[in-house]
Design a protein around this motif. Structure first.
Motif, mmCIF file in Angstrom:
data_model
loop_
_atom_site.group_PDB
_atom_site.id
_atom_site.type_symbol
_atom_site.label_atom_id
_atom_site.label_comp_id
_atom_site.label_asym_id
_atom_site.label_seq_id
_atom_site.Cartn_x
_atom_site.Cartn_y
_atom_site.Cartn_z
ATOM 1 N N GLY A 76 -15.529 13.107 18.736
ATOM 2 C CA GLY A 76 -15.013 11.945 19.441
ATOM 3 C C GLY A 76 -15.637 10.673 18.916
ATOM 4 O O GLY A 76 -16.717 10.692 18.300
ATOM 5 N N ARG A 77 -14.971 9.575 19.182
ATOM 6 C CA ARG A 77 -15.530 8.273 18.820
ATOM 7 C C ARG A 77 -16.844 8.056 19.575
ATOM 8 O O ARG A 77 -16.968 8.401 20.743
ATOM 9 N N GLY A 88 -24.854 7.787 12.065
ATOM 10 C CA GLY A 88 -24.884 9.194 11.706
ATOM 11 C C GLY A 88 -24.067 10.039 12.651
ATOM 12 O O GLY A 88 -23.423 9.543 13.577
ATOM 13 N N VAL A 89 -24.100 11.346 12.423
ATOM 14 C CA VAL A 89 -23.381 12.311 13.250
ATOM 15 C C VAL A 89 -24.362 12.880 14.272
ATOM 16 O O VAL A 89 -25.476 13.279 13.923
ATOM 17 N N TYR A 90 -23.934 12.923 15.530
ATOM 18 C CA TYR A 90 -24.772 13.451 16.603
ATOM 19 C C TYR A 90 -24.043 14.587 17.309
ATOM 20 O O TYR A 90 -22.860 14.472 17.628
ATOM 21 N N GLU A 91 -24.758 15.686 17.547
ATOM 22 C CA GLU A 91 -24.196 16.755 18.342
ATOM 23 C C GLU A 91 -24.228 16.328 19.806
ATOM 24 O O GLU A 91 -25.206 15.745 20.282
ATOM 25 N N VAL A 92 -23.170 16.602 20.512
ATOM 26 C CA VAL A 92 -23.106 16.235 21.927
ATOM 27 C C VAL A 92 -23.887 17.279 22.725
ATOM 28 O O VAL A 92 -23.497 18.447 22.771
ATOM 29 N N GLY A 113 -15.240 9.534 24.375
ATOM 30 C CA GLY A 113 -15.061 10.336 23.162
ATOM 31 C C GLY A 113 -15.945 11.569 23.140
ATOM 32 O O GLY A 113 -15.470 12.701 22.966
ATOM 33 N N GLY A 114 -17.251 11.381 23.318
ATOM 34 C CA GLY A 114 -18.172 12.505 23.306
ATOM 35 C C GLY A 114 -17.976 13.427 24.492
ATOM 36 O O GLY A 114 -18.106 14.656 24.375
ATOM 37 N N LEU A 115 -17.661 12.849 25.657
ATOM 38 C CA LEU A 115 -17.452 13.659 26.857
ATOM 39 C C LEU A 115 -16.216 14.542 26.721
ATOM 40 O O LEU A 115 -16.223 15.720 27.112
ATOM 41 N N MET A 116 -15.149 13.994 26.158
ATOM 42 C CA MET A 116 -13.930 14.779 25.958
ATOM 43 C C MET A 116 -14.157 15.863 24.907
ATOM 44 O O MET A 116 -13.706 17.001 25.067
ATOM 45 N N ALA A 117 -14.853 15.512 23.833
ATOM 46 C CA ALA A 117 -15.146 16.501 22.784
ATOM 47 C C ALA A 117 -15.946 17.661 23.355
ATOM 48 O O ALA A 117 -15.660 18.841 23.073
ATOM 49 N N ASN A 118 -16.931 17.360 24.173
ATOM 50 C CA ASN A 118 -17.764 18.408 24.772
ATOM 51 C C ASN A 118 -16.967 19.280 25.734
ATOM 52 O O ASN A 118 -17.132 20.507 25.768
ATOM 53 N N ALA A 119 -16.090 18.653 26.528
ATOM 54 C CA ALA A 119 -15.303 19.412 27.500
ATOM 55 C C ALA A 119 -14.378 20.417 26.815
ATOM 56 O O ALA A 119 -14.119 21.503 27.345
ATOM 57 N N PRO A 127 -19.032 23.454 18.035
ATOM 58 C CA PRO A 127 -19.769 22.195 18.159
ATOM 59 C C PRO A 127 -18.892 21.008 18.531
ATOM 60 O O PRO A 127 -17.720 20.932 18.154
ATOM 61 N N ALA A 128 -19.483 20.095 19.297
ATOM 62 C CA ALA A 128 -18.865 18.808 19.618
ATOM 63 C C ALA A 128 -19.755 17.722 19.054
ATOM 64 O O ALA A 128 -20.984 17.778 19.180
ATOM 65 N N PHE A 129 -19.139 16.710 18.430
ATOM 66 C CA PHE A 129 -19.892 15.639 17.782
ATOM 67 C C PHE A 129 -19.375 14.275 18.203
ATOM 68 O O PHE A 129 -18.239 14.136 18.674
ATOM 69 N N ILE A 130 -20.206 13.270 17.990
ATOM 70 C CA ILE A 130 -19.771 11.880 17.876
ATOM 71 C C ILE A 130 -20.366 11.351 16.580
ATOM 72 O O ILE A 130 -21.262 11.979 15.993
ATOM 73 N N ALA A 131 -19.892 10.199 16.122
ATOM 74 C CA ALA A 131 -20.422 9.642 14.876
ATOM 75 C C ALA A 131 -20.296 8.129 14.852
ATOM 76 O O ALA A 131 -19.304 7.569 15.320
#
Length: 370
Positions: A76-77, A88-92, A113-119, A127-131
């Motif tokens: 996600g954004r 950088g890239v961060y794991e949620v 973005g990160g919350l939706m990716a994790n869900a 894995p779920a990421f943001i960047a």
């Protein structure tokens, strides 16, 4: 071994959610889900929209004939968090989730973005990421000093596209992006101009509050006159903030934020439009030149990017004024979705390790501006 990874990219905006499905770095399909103001008005704040937007995304994915179970990762954004994070890239993970939900220092749709990716990723054990968050902070301390101790510079920029074009330019120059010096001008609805040195954005303008005026933002304005305008009784704080970021720039002078409309008026001989058009190019060039001082005159390339530089004449006007500093590379557009997919792909391939926001929080020391 050449592995193919299926990646879902999610980019939440204020009234839309953009999604795209990638196989490695190749887009398979993309969709923009529009959310009406009536729909969003039911929610008390951005974070409360999470389940609503997740439902919309799941429906869109099924409509395209795809399933979450096909995925290898979701990205996600990156949103706004306090303390801020380097690029950088961060794991949620839990600490990041907690801080995204806080919406500090202010609320922004990108926090979803990160919350939706994790869900989506969590139940499938992928894995779920943001960047490269919009609030990425890599500033040198000297760049934070503004002249007013109570108002240090805030790092807010179009980081995702800036980092993407820096990597692209370094590839063209056959060198490591972490060893080069660039001045990057992202020119869209708002303008982000930064000095990028050895992999870090060490100095920049705040895209919402200073720098050149843009199609809809005021940029830097005379501070004394702004104070008098604040106390003129003509505006409340909400109206004035909207005027500075939304109703200024081209909108204020010409009544439009569309570069194509302005260009058409210039072609038809509209002298006011031509003057404002040239003034914006001059302000961009001046801002670029100022960051050559930050880099002590050692600049490997100047990069022009964003939607505005689809206008070749505008890009040429800026180039003419700054090409004495360094070669100018032009990459029109933003490519945020592809940039996110590429970030996730580097981690999946083992080319880069995802960072931990928990480490950022653990090691953060509150900066005090002297």
């Amino acid at each position: 071994m050449n592995l193919t990874f299926d990646i879902l990219v999610i980019n939440p905006g204020s009234t839309s959610t953009k999604i795209a499905w990638y196989k490695n770095d190749v887009e398979v399909w993309a969709k923009t889900i529009r959310h009406s103001l009536e729909e969003l008005s039911k929610f008390d704040g951005v974070i409360k929209q999470l389940d609503f937007r997740l439902g919309a995304v799941e429906g869109a994915v099924k409509e395209m004939g795809y399933s979450y179970d096909m995925l290898d990762a979701v990205i996600g954004r990156g949103g706004i968090v306090d303390p801020p994070m380097p690029g950088g890239v961060y794991e949620v993970e839990e600490v990041l989730i907690e801080h995204l939900k806080m919406c500090k220092p202010w609320e922004h749709a990108s926090n979803l973005g990160g919350l939706m990716a994790n869900a989506i990723a969590g139940p499938r054990n992928i894995p779920a990421f943001i960047a490269d968050s919009v609030a990425t902070d890599e500033l040198d301390d000297i760049a934070r000093i503004t002249g007013l101790p109570e108002l240090p510079k805030c790092s807010l920029a179009h980081t995702l596209n800036i980092k993407s074009v820096v990597r692209k330019a370094a590839k063209e120059l056959n060198d490591d992006w972490r060893k080069l010096r660039f001045i990057v001008a992202h020119l869209g609805g708002g303008f982000s101009i930064c000095a990028h040195k050895d992999g870090r954005m060490i100095d920049l303008n705040n895209a919402n509050e200073n720098g050149p005026f843009s199609p809809e933002r005021a940029g830097t304005v005379p501070s004394g006159d702004l104070v008098r305008l604040c106390y003129s009784g003509k505006y409340n704080i909400k109206e004035l903030r909207r005027k500075l970021a939304g109703e200024s720039g081209f909108v204020g002078y010409l009544g439009t934020n569309d570069m194509r409309d302005v260009k058409e008026r210039v072609k038809k001989g509209d002298e006011k439009a031509a003057l404002v058009y040239r003034a914006m190019a001059l302000q961009v060039a001046k801002e670029i030149a100022s960051y050559s001082a930050t880099l002590e005159g050692e600049v490997d390339a100047i990069i022009l990017t964003g939607g505005v530089v689809y206008d070749e004449d505008f890009a040429a006007m800026v180039t003419e004024r700054v090409q004495w500093i360094a070669p100018v590379l032009v990459y029109p557009g933003e490519n945020e979705m592809k940039s996110l997919a590429e970030n996730a792909l580097r981690v999946l391939r083992g080319e880069e390790k995802a960072a931990s926001y928990a480490d950022v929080v653990r090691n953060y020391k509150k900066r005090e501006v002297v």
